[in-house]
Design a protein around this motif. Structure first.
Motif, PDB file in Angstrom:
ATOM      1  N   ARG A 172     -55.136  -3.587 -80.982  1.00  0.00           N
ATOM      2  CA  ARG A 172     -53.867  -2.284 -81.010  1.00  0.00           C
ATOM      3  C   ARG A 172     -55.071  -0.407 -81.479  1.00  0.00           C
ATOM      4  N   LEU A 173     -55.651  -0.670 -82.170  1.00  0.00           N
ATOM      5  CA  LEU A 173     -56.462  -0.248 -82.422  1.00  0.00           C
ATOM      6  C   LEU A 173     -58.112  -0.041 -81.724  1.00  0.00           C
ATOM      7  N   MET A 174     -58.223  -0.704 -80.371  1.00  0.00           N
ATOM      8  CA  MET A 174     -59.238  -1.175 -80.131  1.00  0.00           C
ATOM      9  C   MET A 174     -59.031  -0.139 -78.565  1.00  0.00           C
ATOM     10  N   SER A 175     -57.026  -0.805 -78.078  1.00  0.00           N
ATOM     11  CA  SER A 175     -56.155   0.691 -77.231  1.00  0.00           C
ATOM     12  C   SER A 175     -56.440   2.168 -77.841  1.00  0.00           C
ATOM     13  N   LEU A 176     -56.069   2.368 -78.930  1.00  0.00           N
ATOM     14  CA  LEU A 176     -55.757   3.027 -79.563  1.00  0.00           C
ATOM     15  C   LEU A 176     -57.065   4.110 -78.980  1.00  0.00           C
ATOM     16  N   LYS A 177     -57.969   3.849 -79.747  1.00  0.00           N
ATOM     17  CA  LYS A 177     -59.232   4.580 -79.673  1.00  0.00           C
ATOM     18  C   LYS A 177     -59.716   4.948 -78.506  1.00  0.00           C
ATOM     19  N   LEU A 178     -58.958   4.429 -77.141  1.00  0.00           N
ATOM     20  CA  LEU A 178     -59.101   5.317 -75.766  1.00  0.00           C
ATOM     21  C   LEU A 178     -58.618   6.821 -75.591  1.00  0.00           C
ATOM     22  N   ASP A 179     -57.150   6.373 -76.371  1.00  0.00           N
ATOM     23  CA  ASP A 179     -56.168   7.758 -76.227  1.00  0.00           C
ATOM     24  C   ASP A 179     -56.573   8.620 -77.308  1.00  0.00           C
ATOM     25  N   ARG A 180     -56.771   8.269 -78.609  1.00  0.00           N
ATOM     26  CA  ARG A 180     -56.897   9.209 -79.562  1.00  0.00           C
ATOM     27  C   ARG A 180     -58.209   9.038 -80.777  1.00  0.00           C
ATOM     28  N   ARG A 181     -58.649  10.248 -81.617  1.00  0.00           N
ATOM     29  CA  ARG A 181     -59.166   9.523 -82.320  1.00  0.00           C
ATOM     30  C   ARG A 181     -58.730   8.909 -82.834  1.00  0.00           C
ATOM     31  N   LEU A 182     -59.363   7.826 -83.587  1.00  0.00           N
ATOM     32  CA  LEU A 182     -58.446   7.213 -84.968  1.00  0.00           C
ATOM     33  C   LEU A 182     -59.208   7.664 -86.029  1.00  0.00           C
ATOM     34  N   THR A 183     -58.614   7.305 -87.206  1.00  0.00           N
ATOM     35  CA  THR A 183     -58.304   8.417 -88.529  1.00  0.00           C
ATOM     36  C   THR A 183     -59.945   7.471 -89.261  1.00  0.00           C
ATOM     37  N   PHE A 184     -60.385   7.782 -89.783  1.00  0.00           N
ATOM     38  CA  PHE A 184     -61.715   7.073 -91.072  1.00  0.00           C
ATOM     39  C   PHE A 184     -61.092   5.560 -91.128  1.00  0.00           C
ATOM     40  N   GLN A 185     -60.464   5.334 -91.714  1.00  0.00           N
ATOM     41  CA  GLN A 185     -59.483   4.053 -92.106  1.00  0.00           C
ATOM     42  C   GLN A 185     -59.935   3.249 -90.951  1.00  0.00           C
ATOM     43  N   GLU A 186     -58.961   3.894 -89.939  1.00  0.00           N
ATOM     44  CA  GLU A 186     -58.545   3.163 -88.670  1.00  0.00           C
ATOM     45  C   GLU A 186     -60.072   2.276 -88.387  1.00  0.00           C
ATOM     46  N   ARG A 187     -61.028   3.622 -88.232  1.00  0.00           N
ATOM     47  CA  ARG A 187     -62.335   2.968 -87.239  1.00  0.00           C
ATOM     48  C   ARG A 187     -62.952   2.507 -88.766  1.00  0.00           C
TER      49      ARG A 187
END
Lengths: 204, 68
Positions: free
Chosen positions: B9-24
């Motif tokens: 989910r996060l791999m996909s999300l990082k292609l569409d918006r900047r991840l938060t520090f925690q997510e990264r």
């Protein structure tokens, strides 16, 4: 038409005749692009036809800064978006649903969230080599066709048309969260389909 | 500890918006330990580049000096 026949004629051709030849040459690719978005042969043919007509009419306004094909491609993108807007106004879009579970994705993971053994992603090799492979594009086409309409529409607007998720939300009328959920599903479904139908066949 | 499904989910999300520090951070930790997810990440990234490849292929007939 082959590259060869166009090149041979180059010297004797006027600029606009040469461009007509280039339009003919690029048409199949435009058509496959339109088909990926509109998922309907007749609609795709219409959009490409209109784009080619517009390109011929506006020939003088092509400034020649970037590639001619890219310019025509830009016109086609507008035509596709127009067609999608008309479809939406006519109420021909199913509502997008990101609440329900997606079986196609659940099948890739175990209950605890780890990959299923038979779904673990494999190595696709170098992207440059992958994209050069004509068979990859055929399988990509088939896998896009296999996606549900709603998921395919959001994916193609994002990854083929290059719209931001914010723009897609405006275009389709959904929330950005919804958009992210759908893109996640699209990517997982596509990767599974590509891996099954392309990678496994390649290595036989 | 984040599981593979959430990592995708996060791999996909990082292609569409900047991840938060925690997510990264969570994603990076997971990818360090998980081969399968690293390959999935590569696959998502490849799919993300597909539009550009499509367009680049259109212009193959354009003389290189005229490419933008």
């Amino acid at each position: 038409m082959t590259d060869e026949t166009i090149r041979q004629g180059d010297d004797g051709m006027t600029e606009s005749a040469r461009r007509m030849a280039r339009l003919t040459a690029v048409r199949p690719r435009l058509l496959s692009f339109a088909r990926l978005h509109l998922r309907d042969n007749a609609l795709a043919e219409d959009a490409v036809q209109e784009a080619l007509m517009a390109a011929i009419e506006k020939d003088a306004s092509f400034a020649g800064r970037s590639g001619y094909e890219t310019w025509v491609f830009g016109i086609l993108k507008y035509k596709i978006l127009d067609t999608l807007r008309v479809q939406k106004r006519q109420g021909r879009w199913q509502p997008l649903d990101d609440e329900s579970d997606d079986d196609a994705i659940d099948r890739q993971f175990q209950q605890n969230g780890r990959w299923q053994d038979d779904a673990r992603p494999g190595n696709w090799g170098e992207p440059d080599v992958t994209f050069e492979n004509e068979h990859f594009w055929q399988v990509f086409d088939a896998c896009m066709t296999a996606l549900p309409d709603n998921i395919a529409r959001v994916f193609s607007l994002r990854e083929l048309m290059g719209l931001s998720t914010e723009e897609i939300c405006q275009e389709i009328g959904i929330k950005e969260n919804n958009c992210w959920v759908i893109l996640h599903r699209a990517r997982l479904r596509l990767r599974a389909c590509l891996e099954k139908r392309w990678l496994k066949e390649e290595t036989i | 500890m984040m599981m593979c499904k959430e990592a995708t989910r996060l791999m996909s999300l990082k292609l569409d918006r900047r991840l938060t520090f925690q997510e990264r951070l969570s994603l990076r930790l997971h990818l360090m330990m998980c081969d399968a997810c690293r390959r999935c990440d590569e696959q998502f990234t490849l799919l993300h580049g597909i539009g550009q490849r499509f367009e680049a292929a259109l212009d193959d007939r354009t003389p290189p000096e005229r490419r933008d």
